[in-house]
Design an enzyme around this catalytic site. Structure first.
Site, PDB file in Angstrom:
ATOM      1  N   ASN A   1       1.173  27.882  77.367  1.00 23.75           N
ATOM      2  CA  ASN A   1       1.714  27.968  78.726  1.00 23.75           C
ATOM      3  C   ASN A   1       1.525  26.631  79.428  1.00 23.75           C
ATOM      4  O   ASN A   1       0.468  26.008  79.319  1.00 23.75           O
ATOM      5  CB  ASN A   1       0.985  29.062  79.515  1.00 23.75           C
TER       6      ASN A   1
ATOM      7  N   ASP B   1     -10.200  35.069  72.611  1.00 27.95           N
ATOM      8  CA  ASP B   1      -9.903  35.159  74.040  1.00 27.95           C
ATOM      9  C   ASP B   1     -10.786  36.246  74.644  1.00 27.95           C
ATOM     10  O   ASP B   1     -10.921  37.335  74.090  1.00 27.95           O
ATOM     11  CB  ASP B   1      -8.418  35.483  74.263  1.00 27.95           C
ATOM     12  N   ILE B   2     -11.367  35.944  75.791  1.00 27.45           N
ATOM     13  CA  ILE B   2     -12.325  36.859  76.413  1.00 27.45           C
ATOM     14  C   ILE B   2     -11.635  38.127  76.929  1.00 27.45           C
ATOM     15  O   ILE B   2     -12.273  39.178  77.034  1.00 27.45           O
ATOM     16  CB  ILE B   2     -13.098  36.113  77.540  1.00 27.45           C
TER      17      ILE B   2
ATOM     18  N   HIS C   1      -4.291  24.757  75.736  1.00 22.88           N
ATOM     19  CA  HIS C   1      -4.756  25.694  74.706  1.00 22.88           C
ATOM     20  C   HIS C   1      -3.575  26.426  74.109  1.00 22.88           C
ATOM     21  O   HIS C   1      -2.601  26.723  74.793  1.00 22.88           O
ATOM     22  CB  HIS C   1      -5.766  26.688  75.282  1.00 22.88           C
ATOM     23  N   MET C   2      -3.690  26.732  72.836  1.00 32.23           N
ATOM     24  CA  MET C   2      -2.674  27.524  72.149  1.00 32.23           C
ATOM     25  C   MET C   2      -3.207  28.945  71.973  1.00 32.23           C
ATOM     26  O   MET C   2      -4.276  29.146  71.389  1.00 32.23           O
ATOM     27  CB  MET C   2      -2.368  26.906  70.780  1.00 32.23           C
ATOM     28  N   HIS C   3      -2.464  29.919  72.504  1.00 30.72           N
ATOM     29  CA  HIS C   3      -2.782  31.320  72.239  1.00 30.72           C
ATOM     30  C   HIS C   3      -2.285  31.650  70.833  1.00 30.72           C
ATOM     31  O   HIS C   3      -1.119  31.376  70.505  1.00 30.72           O
ATOM     32  CB  HIS C   3      -2.060  32.247  73.225  1.00 30.72           C
TER      33      HIS C   3
ATOM     34  N   GLU D   1      -3.393  29.221  83.569  1.00 30.97           N
ATOM     35  CA  GLU D   1      -4.519  29.440  84.489  1.00 30.97           C
ATOM     36  C   GLU D   1      -5.632  28.432  84.271  1.00 30.97           C
ATOM     37  O   GLU D   1      -6.341  28.084  85.206  1.00 30.97           O
ATOM     38  CB  GLU D   1      -5.089  30.851  84.299  1.00 30.97           C
TER      39      GLU D   1
HETATM   40  P1  AMP Z   1      -3.533  30.655  80.315  1.00 32.42           P
HETATM   41  O1  AMP Z   1      -2.997  31.664  81.277  1.00 32.42           O
HETATM   42  O2  AMP Z   1      -2.539  30.268  79.248  1.00 32.42           O
HETATM   43  O3  AMP Z   1      -4.134  29.472  81.021  1.00 32.42           O
HETATM   44  O4  AMP Z   1      -4.673  31.410  79.509  1.00 32.42           O
HETATM   45  C1  AMP Z   1      -6.035  31.323  79.801  1.00 32.42           C
HETATM   46  C2  AMP Z   1      -6.725  32.279  78.836  1.00 32.42           C
HETATM   47  O5  AMP Z   1      -8.101  31.950  78.768  1.00 32.42           O
HETATM   48  C3  AMP Z   1      -6.635  33.759  79.239  1.00 32.42           C
HETATM   49  O6  AMP Z   1      -6.036  34.502  78.181  1.00 32.42           O
HETATM   50  C4  AMP Z   1      -8.106  34.149  79.466  1.00 32.42           C
HETATM   51  O7  AMP Z   1      -8.375  35.478  79.074  1.00 32.42           O
HETATM   52  C5  AMP Z   1      -8.840  33.133  78.614  1.00 32.42           C
HETATM   53  N1  AMP Z   1     -10.204  32.826  79.015  1.00 32.42           N
HETATM   54  C6  AMP Z   1     -10.654  32.493  80.250  1.00 32.42           C
HETATM   55  N2  AMP Z   1     -11.971  32.222  80.235  1.00 32.42           N
HETATM   56  C7  AMP Z   1     -12.374  32.369  78.946  1.00 32.42           C
HETATM   57  C8  AMP Z   1     -13.640  32.244  78.271  1.00 32.42           C
HETATM   58  N3  AMP Z   1     -14.755  31.888  78.924  1.00 32.42           N
HETATM   59  N4  AMP Z   1     -13.682  32.490  76.941  1.00 32.42           N
HETATM   60  C9  AMP Z   1     -12.564  32.860  76.264  1.00 32.42           C
HETATM   61  N5  AMP Z   1     -11.344  32.984  76.843  1.00 32.42           N
HETATM   62  C10 AMP Z   1     -11.248  32.765  78.153  1.00 32.42           C
END
Ligand code: AMP
Ligand code: ZN
Length: 114
Positions: free
Chosen positions: A87, A30-31, A100-102, A95
């Site tokens: 989420n 995660d970035i 995606h799975m964290h 977002e």
């Molecule tokens: P969510 O709120 O569950 O949609 O999580 C989106 C996640 O994507 C967040 O934790 C961001 O930090 C991550 N994210 C967004 N853009 C990137 C990227 N280019 N590379 C890696 N992670 C990202």
């Protein structure tokens, strides 16, 4: 062709720190890590949210758990523990609308989440 950040990562069009992949799933860092170890597992196929899960993509979604298990082993937190979070939509704070799975580790989590 989806104009989606995670589809672009899946196609190698924008960079990511990939740590694991197979033919259906990619895992990358995660970035903006929210925990000491924080990875995202995505299906290569564009599936927007958990609401789009169905019998046709069930096997691919199940592979997200395989990816989590492999990542946990690879980074040494399988035994200590970790949290897998998906989420869905507004109330959960989704977002990016490519499911995606964290995979989060490296701290002790509270339960229930706030
Ligand atoms: P969510 O709120 O569950 O949609 O999580 C989106 C996640 O994507 C967040 O934790 C961001 O930090 C991550 N994210 C967004 N853009 C990137 C990227 N280019 N590379 C890696 N992670 C990202
Ligand atoms: Zn996508």
């Amino acid at each position: 062709m989806e104009n989606c950040i995670f589809c672009k990562i899946a196609r190698g069009e924008i960079p990511a720190e990939v740590v694991w992949k197979d033919e259906h799933v990619l895992v990358f860092k995660d970035i903006h890590p929210a925990t000491p170890k924080h990875f995202l597992a995505i299906p290569l196929e564009h599936i927007p949210t958990v609401n789009d899960a169905d019998a046709n993509n069930a096997a691919i979604l199940g592979r997200l758990f395989v990816a989590a298990a492999e990542t946990a082993k690879k980074f040494g937190f399988a035994e200590s523990g970790y949290r897998c979070v998906v989420n869905c939509n507004r109330d959960a704070g989704q977002e990016l609308f490519h499911l995606h799975m964290h995979i989060m580790a490296g701290k002790k989590f509270g339960w229930p989440p706030g």
